[in-house]
Structure formats: structure tokens, C-alpha cells
Design a protein around this motif. Sequence first.
Motif, PDB file in Angstrom:
ATOM      1  N   MET A  77       0.904  11.862  -6.275  1.00 18.10           N
ATOM      2  CA  MET A  77       2.154  11.138  -6.049  1.00 18.10           C
ATOM      3  C   MET A  77       3.100  11.267  -7.238  1.00 18.10           C
ATOM      4  O   MET A  77       4.324  11.313  -7.079  1.00 18.10           O
ATOM      5  CB  MET A  77       1.871   9.657  -5.785  1.00 18.10           C
ATOM      6  N   LEU A  78       2.538  11.330  -8.446  1.00 21.83           N
ATOM      7  CA  LEU A  78       3.339  11.347  -9.665  1.00 21.83           C
ATOM      8  C   LEU A  78       3.639  12.754 -10.159  1.00 21.83           C
ATOM      9  O   LEU A  78       4.288  12.917 -11.200  1.00 21.83           O
ATOM     10  CB  LEU A  78       2.610  10.573 -10.776  1.00 21.83           C
ATOM     11  N   LEU A  79       3.182  13.770  -9.444  1.00 17.11           N
ATOM     12  CA  LEU A  79       3.315  15.143  -9.922  1.00 17.11           C
ATOM     13  C   LEU A  79       4.770  15.544 -10.119  1.00 17.11           C
ATOM     14  O   LEU A  79       5.120  16.211 -11.083  1.00 17.11           O
ATOM     15  CB  LEU A  79       2.628  16.102  -8.930  1.00 17.11           C
ATOM     16  N   SER A  80       5.637  15.133  -9.200  1.00 13.99           N
ATOM     17  CA  SER A  80       7.051  15.501  -9.279  1.00 13.99           C
ATOM     18  C   SER A  80       7.815  14.503 -10.147  1.00 13.99           C
ATOM     19  O   SER A  80       7.641  13.290 -10.030  1.00 13.99           O
ATOM     20  CB  SER A  80       7.661  15.541  -7.879  1.00 13.99           C
ATOM     21  N   ALA A  81       8.687  15.047 -11.016  1.00 14.96           N
ATOM     22  CA  ALA A  81       9.526  14.179 -11.841  1.00 14.96           C
ATOM     23  C   ALA A  81      10.454  13.337 -10.976  1.00 14.96           C
ATOM     24  O   ALA A  81      10.796  12.202 -11.322  1.00 14.96           O
ATOM     25  CB  ALA A  81      10.341  15.023 -12.817  1.00 14.96           C
ATOM     26  N   SER A  82      10.851  13.871  -9.792  1.00 10.54           N
ATOM     27  CA  SER A  82      11.727  13.125  -8.888  1.00 10.54           C
ATOM     28  C   SER A  82      11.024  11.884  -8.350  1.00 10.54           C
ATOM     29  O   SER A  82      11.660  10.855  -8.113  1.00 10.54           O
ATOM     30  CB  SER A  82      12.173  14.019  -7.736  1.00 10.54           C
ATOM     31  N   SER A  83       9.718  11.973  -8.131  1.00  9.24           N
ATOM     32  CA  SER A  83       8.964  10.805  -7.666  1.00  9.24           C
ATOM     33  C   SER A  83       8.912   9.731  -8.743  1.00  9.24           C
ATOM     34  O   SER A  83       8.944   8.529  -8.451  1.00  9.24           O
ATOM     35  CB  SER A  83       7.541  11.212  -7.273  1.00  9.24           C
ATOM     36  N   ARG A  84       8.849  10.179 -10.007  1.00  6.29           N
ATOM     37  CA  ARG A  84       8.729   9.223 -11.112  1.00  6.29           C
ATOM     38  C   ARG A  84      10.041   8.510 -11.428  1.00  6.29           C
ATOM     39  O   ARG A  84      10.073   7.606 -12.260  1.00  6.29           O
ATOM     40  CB  ARG A  84       8.195   9.938 -12.361  1.00  6.29           C
ATOM     41  N   ARG A  85      11.141   8.908 -10.746  1.00  6.53           N
ATOM     42  CA  ARG A  85      12.399   8.161 -10.902  1.00  6.53           C
ATOM     43  C   ARG A  85      12.273   6.738 -10.375  1.00  6.53           C
ATOM     44  O   ARG A  85      13.014   5.845 -10.769  1.00  6.53           O
ATOM     45  CB  ARG A  85      13.522   8.842 -10.120  1.00  6.53           C
ATOM     46  N   PHE A  86      11.353   6.551  -9.444  1.00  2.41           N
ATOM     47  CA  PHE A  86      11.233   5.264  -8.763  1.00  2.41           C
ATOM     48  C   PHE A  86      10.229   4.396  -9.518  1.00  2.41           C
ATOM     49  O   PHE A  86       9.042   4.739  -9.610  1.00  2.41           O
ATOM     50  CB  PHE A  86      10.811   5.484  -7.315  1.00  2.41           C
ATOM     51  N   PRO A  87      10.683   3.267 -10.069  1.00  2.63           N
ATOM     52  CA  PRO A  87       9.822   2.489 -10.977  1.00  2.63           C
ATOM     53  C   PRO A  87       8.537   1.988 -10.345  1.00  2.63           C
ATOM     54  O   PRO A  87       7.501   1.939 -11.022  1.00  2.63           O
ATOM     55  CB  PRO A  87      10.725   1.335 -11.424  1.00  2.63           C
ATOM     56  N   LEU A  88       8.561   1.619  -9.077  1.00  3.69           N
ATOM     57  CA  LEU A  88       7.318   1.142  -8.450  1.00  3.69           C
ATOM     58  C   LEU A  88       6.310   2.270  -8.266  1.00  3.69           C
ATOM     59  O   LEU A  88       5.104   2.018  -8.207  1.00  3.69           O
ATOM     60  CB  LEU A  88       7.630   0.487  -7.103  1.00  3.69           C
ATOM     61  N   THR A  89       6.803   3.500  -8.151  1.00  7.58           N
ATOM     62  CA  THR A  89       5.902   4.650  -8.115  1.00  7.58           C
ATOM     63  C   THR A  89       5.415   4.966  -9.519  1.00  7.58           C
ATOM     64  O   THR A  89       4.217   5.200  -9.742  1.00  7.58           O
ATOM     65  CB  THR A  89       6.608   5.878  -7.512  1.00  7.58           C
ATOM     66  N   ALA A  90       6.336   4.971 -10.479  1.00  7.40           N
ATOM     67  CA  ALA A  90       5.968   5.284 -11.864  1.00  7.40           C
ATOM     68  C   ALA A  90       4.921   4.313 -12.400  1.00  7.40           C
ATOM     69  O   ALA A  90       4.069   4.696 -13.220  1.00  7.40           O
ATOM     70  CB  ALA A  90       7.214   5.263 -12.741  1.00  7.40           C
ATOM     71  N   GLU A  91       4.949   3.061 -11.927  1.00  7.14           N
ATOM     72  CA  GLU A  91       3.974   2.063 -12.375  1.00  7.14           C
ATOM     73  C   GLU A  91       2.536   2.474 -12.092  1.00  7.14           C
ATOM     74  O   GLU A  91       1.606   2.045 -12.788  1.00  7.14           O
ATOM     75  CB  GLU A  91       4.246   0.721 -11.692  1.00  7.14           C
ATOM     76  N   LEU A  92       2.341   3.304 -11.064  1.00  7.03           N
ATOM     77  CA  LEU A  92       0.982   3.738 -10.732  1.00  7.03           C
ATOM     78  C   LEU A  92       0.341   4.478 -11.899  1.00  7.03           C
ATOM     79  O   LEU A  92      -0.887   4.483 -12.047  1.00  7.03           O
ATOM     80  CB  LEU A  92       0.997   4.634  -9.489  1.00  7.03           C
ATOM     81  N   ASN A 113       0.820  -1.214   0.000  1.00  3.04           N
ATOM     82  CA  ASN A 113       0.000   0.000   0.000  1.00  3.04           C
ATOM     83  C   ASN A 113       0.853   1.262   0.000  1.00  3.04           C
ATOM     84  O   ASN A 113       0.313   2.361   0.101  1.00  3.04           O
ATOM     85  CB  ASN A 113      -0.922  -0.019   1.239  1.00  3.04           C
ATOM     86  N   LEU A 114       2.167   1.124  -0.098  1.00  6.37           N
ATOM     87  CA  LEU A 114       3.047   2.285   0.013  1.00  6.37           C
ATOM     88  C   LEU A 114       3.746   2.580  -1.310  1.00  6.37           C
ATOM     89  O   LEU A 114       4.039   1.670  -2.088  1.00  6.37           O
ATOM     90  CB  LEU A 114       4.114   2.040   1.086  1.00  6.37           C
ATOM     91  N   ALA A 115       4.019   3.873  -1.518  1.00  7.70           N
ATOM     92  CA  ALA A 115       4.784   4.297  -2.692  1.00  7.70           C
ATOM     93  C   ALA A 115       5.672   5.467  -2.300  1.00  7.70           C
ATOM     94  O   ALA A 115       5.308   6.286  -1.448  1.00  7.70           O
ATOM     95  CB  ALA A 115       3.847   4.693  -3.828  1.00  7.70           C
ATOM     96  N   LEU A 116       6.843   5.555  -2.925  1.00  5.30           N
ATOM     97  CA  LEU A 116       7.756   6.669  -2.677  1.00  5.30           C
ATOM     98  C   LEU A 116       7.306   7.887  -3.469  1.00  5.30           C
ATOM     99  O   LEU A 116       7.025   7.786  -4.672  1.00  5.30           O
ATOM    100  CB  LEU A 116       9.176   6.285  -3.087  1.00  5.30           C
ATOM    101  N   THR A 117       7.254   9.024  -2.801  1.00 10.36           N
ATOM    102  CA  THR A 117       6.794  10.240  -3.461  1.00 10.36           C
ATOM    103  C   THR A 117       7.304  11.463  -2.715  1.00 10.36           C
ATOM    104  O   THR A 117       7.645  11.386  -1.535  1.00 10.36           O
ATOM    105  CB  THR A 117       5.257  10.286  -3.532  1.00 10.36           C
ATOM    106  N   GLN A 118       7.347  12.590  -3.418  1.00 13.04           N
ATOM    107  CA  GLN A 118       7.684  13.851  -2.778  1.00 13.04           C
ATOM    108  C   GLN A 118       6.460  14.534  -2.188  1.00 13.04           C
ATOM    109  O   GLN A 118       6.592  15.548  -1.496  1.00 13.04           O
ATOM    110  CB  GLN A 118       8.366  14.793  -3.776  1.00 13.04           C
ATOM    111  N   ALA A 119       5.283  14.019  -2.470  1.00 15.72           N
ATOM    112  CA  ALA A 119       4.071  14.575  -1.855  1.00 15.72           C
ATOM    113  C   ALA A 119       4.130  14.375  -0.346  1.00 15.72           C
ATOM    114  O   ALA A 119       4.674  13.381   0.133  1.00 15.72           O
ATOM    115  CB  ALA A 119       2.837  13.898  -2.435  1.00 15.72           C
ATOM    116  N   ASN A 120       3.564  15.314   0.409  1.00 15.69           N
ATOM    117  CA  ASN A 120       3.583  15.184   1.865  1.00 15.69           C
ATOM    118  C   ASN A 120       2.185  14.902   2.401  1.00 15.69           C
ATOM    119  O   ASN A 120       1.196  14.902   1.649  1.00 15.69           O
ATOM    120  CB  ASN A 120       4.189  16.428   2.522  1.00 15.69           C
ATOM    121  N   GLU A 121       2.104  14.682   3.699  1.00 15.49           N
ATOM    122  CA  GLU A 121       0.840  14.278   4.323  1.00 15.49           C
ATOM    123  C   GLU A 121      -0.245  15.326   4.140  1.00 15.49           C
ATOM    124  O   GLU A 121      -1.399  14.997   3.884  1.00 15.49           O
ATOM    125  CB  GLU A 121       1.063  13.999   5.810  1.00 15.49           C
TER     126      GLU A 121
END
Length: 702
Positions: free
Chosen positions: A541-556, A517-525
Amino acid sequence: MSINATEKPLGKVFTSDYRFVIPSFQRAYTWQTENVEQLVNDLQDACAHPETPYFLGSLILVKDGHGKYQVIDGQQRLISLSIIIAVLRDLEDDPDLIDALSGLILEPGDKLRGIKAEPRLKLRERDAGFFRMYVQEGDLEGLFDLRDNDIASHAQRNIALNTRQVFDMLATMPAKERRRFASYLVNAVTLVIVTTDDLAGAHRIFDVMNMRGVPLTASDVFKARTIAEISSAARNAYATRWDDIMDPLGDDAGTLEEFFSDLHLIVSHKAVCARLLDEFRKDVLKPYAKKHNTIAFIDELLAPYANAWRMLEHPTDTSLPDNVVALLVSLNDYPTTDWKPVAMWALVNSIRNLGDADIRIFAAPGSHTTAHDATGRAETPLQLHDIDRLRGILAALERVTGIDSLNRQSPLARRTRAAGAIRDLDKNRTLQQIRGFLITDEDRRTALAHLRGELQTSPAMKKLLLIRANEQKAGHRITRPRSLKAMPILPEQVGKTSDFAAWSETARDHWTNRIGNLALTQANESQMAPLSAYAQRRDRMLLSASSRRFPLTAELGDIAECTPQTLQCRQDETIRLIADHWNIRYDAEHTDLSALSEEALTVGTAKDSPTSKRVTIKQVLAAGLLIPGETLVWNRPRKGERWIAIVTAEGRLRMDDGKEYGTPTAAARSVGGKSAGLNVWKRTSNGQKLSDVWKAYRLRRR
């Protein structure tokens, strides 16, 4: 204004002499799990030397004329100590010891002396009831059954998380050792009680006590002892040399003590150093002094290891190969630092000139020519050798650090592993022969069971696990933005219009605290909290290009609709990636452990200590402590209410209106409001409280 100061053991502090009150103007309880973990670790280390008292600082109190004392300084420690005592009481089965521990945090009252029965410590109004019900009065089962949305404030969340942390730490101790720890806590842990009758005066005392002179650091003491052993002709030169070596480490006393403790472990192979000043002098300095070779200590030991420490602190600034830097960055992800002695040893024994005075520790940006220091002296680059062995040691070290962290190994166990690894490295053994790098099948199964179940770990560890999975999938180190967080895909609050509202409560409850249920992102609480629809949360979660560096996040971005099956697939993939990263996927029989359920992973393991992990109705049913179809009742005679719940075979509680709930707390709050919890329910068959049933299940292996 009268001032009184006296030093007392904890057993004399938590008595009817003091009724502590946290005034409303004080900040809330802010200690995090790492703070309370450090306190317990320090107390455990001190307990190993019961003849030596442990000073825990001072309390500054204002007597208000009614037998109560306002706490001006010391709130965080008093609350944390109360949590430790409450957990010790909950884990105890000796009635006399239970009463003694309870008496430390609950005043039983004395009518003859006019003393009311009440908690010895009263928090600010917003959190007082929560702390009293769950911690001071001992409803830890009710506390462990709470979900995030059952908790009303950050202070209450800290109380809940820290209680879990302390429970998990103390539950691993054998009963005899835990009782010895409790005795030490009560009799040998001391506080200086500073009391006054004037609030303004108390604040002045607080200011003075926190602006006192700077004490000598461990470096100051060892420098004086070492330089005194050097001939007068070389004394000034080596005093300057010492300063050149140590000044870059800074002047923080805690950091310097940690460095010398690690250096003591490297030289002595001793995991515990309770009295650093004495033991370092005996085990490290004295052998050099006996050989009249103290200069060698500075040149051949202190200098290279201080430089290694600096490299560990700032690995990306060094000129080390990228794959070595990546491993050092990964090690720095961990909130613990027990890996540092081994990493320091590896660097010192892989860089020939690390102790040289003119060595260039960090890369000169934008220059490939010879660099110069501030005095114009030419600096020489690192002379690396056997880089493959360095990489192998660091990779093995990162692996055991990760598995020990996930398995919640104690600091003593982690430092014992480090000491053993260095002992074998000193004997020039191969990586496969080093006992400190050994991972057993039980270690594998336990780690994967933690990953497969509810993640009872810190936010930092959740982020670390996701980083490992993402980098394993990417095949390389990923540059991390500073604000990176592990955020849940499921919202805490599911509104009626949310697509998650179509999920069953059981499904939402199941996935709330799992890694899928978790994903890496630059979004905060604060940005995520108002968003209850999947598409909204995904897009944020996907708004930042830095968040999309992480493939499991980008998969969303490729997932249009989130279902329980979606999270299950993410869970399976994430666990498989982490298992591959740490090479714990297969056991000696070549069984794919990453594919097993949590229950299958825990069968046959030797782990027999309870944890704070949430107990489910289904687990209690399977253990035979509840019976499908039996009736639970909550009588509220003052309100003229009587609520009935039926235990279903599927592990839920069904109310009179037909609605079913996955936890006793959720069922109670549906009819009784936000303050209701697990302990209100009783079995109609024998009147047993449900919290006692839950505790019996939790402690069933002891």
C-alpha cells in the motif's frame, strides 16, 4: 431467415411464450450498481406519469426450435429486470401480488401444455444456479448473508451488489407507491422483441440496429425553435452564436439532455421534468418568446449556464481561486450530478461576464497576458465578485451532497433539495436561511450510523469518504493519482501462516466491511490479493509516493502490528474526521455523535424502511426471534446426513465438533460445501426456516 418484431409490455415478455437462455458465448453479467440504480431511477421517474409508456429498447432473440430463445442482445436488462421483480416480491406482503410477481420470473409449469416448472431466464452455466437460488427463487436473505469469499465469479458479485442496491432503493418507497411502481413496470414498460431462427442473421440485425442514424439532440430541437423566433436579420448570426455556445459541450445526446434538464430546474424550480422537450419549451422558452426577446434567452441564460457547465466539467483548468477549484473537484467526486444546478447558479451569479462571447473560461497555460481564441479575437478574463458567498454556497452544497449520498437519498429527494436551494438563492436569502442546505439532527445521526456500521456503498463512495477524511486531517486538498483505490487492510483469504489467522473469526467478520479497515492506495486488487500478511499488505500500500500523500495511509508505516484495536482506532479517527469535515459531529444538544455506537445512533430516528444490510445472529437474538441454546437442524436425507447447530448466547452457531461460526452461511458451508446457505437451517421447535426468521427481523419495522 425469417424475422419478426413486435412491441410488448413487460407483463407479456415474462410469460411461458418465451424461455430465455443466455448462450455460453455471451459475456457475463457486467452491470454495476450505478447502471441498475439509473434504471430504477428512470423507471421511478416514468412511473410519475403512468399514462406515458416507457420504452426500454429491444431484445434480439434466436429461436432454437425447442421453445427456447437465445438472447443475443438484452441480457443485462433481462437480468436487472428480474432482480427488480424479485426485490418487489420480497418486499410485498399481499399473497396474490407475491404470486403474480413470482410468476414473472419463475414459470410455475403446466403439465397439460407440456411446460416445465423452471426460471424464465437461464444464465450461463457458471452463474445460473447462483441466480436461480438467490434471486429467482427468492432467497434474498441468503444472498445478503454472503461474504465476498462466498461468491465465485464477478457476475455473481454484480448480481449480489445490484440486488442490494435495488432493495435499498425500493424499500424506502411506501407500500402503495411501490405497488403502483410494480404495476407500471408490468403494464407500461415495453420492449421490442426481434426474433429470428438464424444466429448469423441475429448478429447482422444487432449490427444494423446499433449503427442506425444519429437522432436529433435536445439542443437541435431547442435551437430550431429558438432561432425561428428571431428576426431574419439576426437569425444567421444567432444560429452561429448558438453553435459557438453549445459545440464545446459535445454532441452526446445524454449529456445535452442533462444540461437542459438542469437549466429547466434552475429557471422553473421544478424538481421533475418528465417530458423535457415539452416542459422546457413551456417553462423556459415560451416566456422569452412572449416578450419577443428570444435573443435574451441565448445571451443571458444559455451562454452563461453553458459556460458554467464547462467549468464544472473541468474545474482544475479554470482560473478560479484555488479554494473554489478544490470545492468543485470535491463535488465532481460524487457519482451523482444532482448538485450541478446549484453549482451552475452559484458560478453564473458570481461571475459578471460569464455569458460574454469573448470570455476566457479556462486559464491560458504559461501566460499572464491577454489570451486569444482560435480566430485571433482577444479574450477577457473572468470578472469575479462576492467570492466568499460563492465559496459558502459550494461548501454547503458539497456538505448536503455528501450526507444525502451517504444516507442514500433518492434522486427525487436530491433534486427537490436543489430546486428548493435555488428558489431561496433567487430570493437572496442567507446561507443559513436556505432550506435546501439544512441538515437535521436525524440526517446527522443516520449518516454517522452508516459510517459506524458496515459500509453498504459503492467503491467510489468508499474512496470519496476516505478522501474527505484524509483531506480534513491534512488541512488541504490532496492531488489524487488516477489509479487511487480504497483497499482493505484485512485480506479476503486468511491463510494459516497469516498473522490475521490469530484473530477470531468474529473479529475478522466484524471488520471486513468497515471504514476502519480501508486505506487509500495506488495498489490494485490483483497486487493485493496474494498478500495475506499485514506487513506485506502495508508495504504494498505504501510503495507509491502518491499513496503516502494521504496521512491515514502514511500512518500505516508507523504500525508494526495490526490488531482489532488498531482498526478500531482508525475507525474512530476516520469517522471523527468526516464528521468534522461535514460539520455533523454535534447535535443540537451538543452531543458528540461521532463517539456513539451504531445502535445508539439509530435509537429514536424516524427511519423505518428495511435495508439490505447483513443481519447478525446477535441482532436476531436481541429481537427475541431466536433463543440462546435452541437447536437448528439441516436434514439431507438423500445423503443420509443430519447437521445440528446450537445458537450460543454470544450470537454464534456451534457445530457438533465444537467449532463456532459467526453466520449461518459460514456454518452451513463448513459441512455442506460452497453451495450451502442460510436457508438450509430450520428450527427444531417449529420447522421454521432460518431465512424466514431473518426476513422477519429485516421487515420488523414495517
